[in-house]
Write an enzyme that holds these catalytic residues in place. Structure first.
Site: not given
Length: 319
Positions: A113, A246, A276
């Protein structure tokens, strides 16, 4: 001063939308449960045969169009991904071929990520030294391929997609990447990982996460990296025009905003519709905010990420 300047951005999402309601038919969960804990309402899932490199190439073409450039203008392709098409060659090599780029380098960055922050900082290093002139930096994922669809703690979180930046080396003190911070603590790998791989198991494996422990680590580490990045750039946090985090969890985003006393009205959040998307989430969110007119040329933009490794980092640039 030679810096990597963002000339354009682009994004790509699969057509299929998976709602919380649909997931509640597969695992013991509900729309209210997911929304309350994550802020997610829906996510995109790649079609059968739709590869990470396909999404990456679509996002790259959109970014090139936005920058008014062609593939022939690019001599560096970096793809941040945790879900490559194959073990090797790199997904970046496939993207390079799909775009018809015949020169320069192409490689992947694996920081999950935090991957896009790592990739952006890496591209800046290549461009600022004069080794390359223009780069495509892409975050692309098909996490639906590694999610355990029977694990409600993870399957509700992730989605597929891609986002891309076109960067150009320019001699400027006004625009471009001003500062970045990259970090990793390998002693915490057990908090977020995939339980398969060529060397360890000979399988692809599934994503595993200790969500509560990751959440406890996230806010402090992310906030610290953002402070360091702003200090490296000589810019105060109060001067930042837009925070593009993020998109992991709306509560984590809110926690960072509160800790650093940022203006919530200047935070770009797409998690409700995208979930996500790991390395793709930052460029996806940035591209949306550029297209709808929120982020404009000259704005100071802070990005950050935290993922498996544990990796985390932040970068500050002037659009």
């Amino acid at each position: 001063m030679r810096r990597a300047v963002v000339l354009g951005s682009g994004s790509a999402l699969p057509d299929r939308i998976v709602t919380n309601e649909e997931l509640s038919q597969r695992v013991e969960t509900s729309d209210a449960w997911i929304r309350e804990r994550t802020g997610i309402s829906e996510r995109r899932v790649a079609a059968e045969g739709e590869l990470t490199s396909d999404l990456a190439a679509r996002a790259a073409r959109a970014a090139l169009k936005d920058a008014d450039l062609t593939p022939e203008d690019i001599d560096l392709v970096i793809v941040a991904t945790a879900t490559p098409d194959l073990t090797f060659p790199s997904t970046a090599a496939f993207v390079q071929a799909k775009l018809g780029i015949k020169k320069g380098a192409a490689f992947d960055v694996a920081a999950v990520c935090t991957g896009f922050v790592y990739a952006l900082s890496t591209a800046n290093a290549f461009l600022s030294t004069g080794q390359h002139n223009r780069a495509l930096v892409i975050g692309a994922e098909t996490f639906s391929r590694i999610v355990d669809w029977e694990d409600r703690g993870t399957c509700v979180l992730f989605g597929d997609g891609a986002g891309a930046f076109v960067l150009e080396a320019q001699d400027t003190e006004e625009r471009g990447l001003l500062g970045s911070v990259l970090r990793c603590d390998g002693s915490m790998t057990s908090l977020l990982y995939v339980d398969g791989g060529p060397s360890a198991t000979g399988t692809t494996g599934h994503l595993r996460m200790e969500g509560n422990k990751v959440f406890k680590e996230a806010v402090g580490r992310i906030a610290s990296a953002m402070v360091e990045a702003s200090e490296a750039a000589g810019v105060g946090l109060s001067e930042i025009d837009w925070f593009v985090p993020h998109q992991a969890n709306q509560r984590i985003i809110a926690g960072v905003v509160k800790k650093l006393e940022l203006d919530p009205a200047h935070v770009v959040s797409t998690i409700a519709r995208h979930g996500n998307t790991s390395a793709a989430s930052i460029p996806l969110a940035y591209d949306e905010a550029r297209r709808d007119g929120r982020i404009r040329d000259g704005d100071l933009v802070m990005i950050e990420g935290m993922g498996g490794g544990l990796t985390w980092g932040a970068a500050l640039f002037r659009a």
